[in-house]
Design a protein around this motif. Sequence first.
Motif, PDB file in Angstrom:
ATOM      1  N   ARG A  75     -21.220  54.174  -3.492  1.00  0.00           N
ATOM      2  CA  ARG A  75     -21.276  54.642  -5.072  1.00  0.00           C
ATOM      3  C   ARG A  75     -19.224  54.472  -6.101  1.00  0.00           C
ATOM      4  N   PRO A  76     -19.480  54.469  -7.220  1.00  0.00           N
ATOM      5  CA  PRO A  76     -18.040  55.275  -7.445  1.00  0.00           C
ATOM      6  C   PRO A  76     -18.649  56.390  -7.737  1.00  0.00           C
ATOM      7  N   THR A  77     -16.854  57.006  -7.651  1.00  0.00           N
ATOM      8  CA  THR A  77     -17.718  59.065  -7.943  1.00  0.00           C
ATOM      9  C   THR A  77     -16.144  59.210  -8.885  1.00  0.00           C
ATOM     10  N   THR A  78     -16.122  60.255  -9.382  1.00  0.00           N
ATOM     11  CA  THR A  78     -15.444  60.602 -10.665  1.00  0.00           C
ATOM     12  C   THR A  78     -13.624  60.599  -9.896  1.00  0.00           C
ATOM     13  N   PRO A  79     -12.993  60.248 -10.637  1.00  0.00           N
ATOM     14  CA  PRO A  79     -12.131  59.794  -9.859  1.00  0.00           C
ATOM     15  C   PRO A  79     -11.175  61.528  -9.266  1.00  0.00           C
ATOM     16  N   SER A  80     -10.470  62.191  -8.236  1.00  0.00           N
ATOM     17  CA  SER A  80      -9.559  62.942  -8.651  1.00  0.00           C
ATOM     18  C   SER A  80      -7.222  62.724  -8.673  1.00  0.00           C
ATOM     19  N   GLN A  85      -5.935  64.129  -3.182  1.00  0.00           N
ATOM     20  CA  GLN A  85      -5.982  63.085  -2.187  1.00  0.00           C
ATOM     21  C   GLN A  85      -5.516  62.703  -1.630  1.00  0.00           C
TER      22      GLN A  85
END
Length: 99
Positions: A75-80, A85
């Motif tokens: 599932r998508p998570t909040t972008p960092s 990354q």
Amino acid sequence: MSAQIGATAAAVGSVVRGIFGIRFGTFAGVAVAALILGGCAVPTASLVGPDPADPGTKVAGVGYRSTIAPYASLRPTTPSGWKEQNRSVTPSPKSGHEH
């Protein structure tokens, strides 16, 4: 409606008479009899093993293996940010001297 069926039967009958040289009623009767009696035929092939209708027949065990067992949620998570990354995939520096 019955006139249309009669006309269709007459047309098919003339084609059958032209092809087979017999009347349509005879041809239709033989075809219907063949279909009905075909369902009454006894199977000629013998069984190659235990009778599947016998409830006492020994059968192999049934196993289950899930088709989605190694499932991991994606599932998508909040972008960092891109810096975080990059740090998460960068190899750690080795100790010692490299030449």
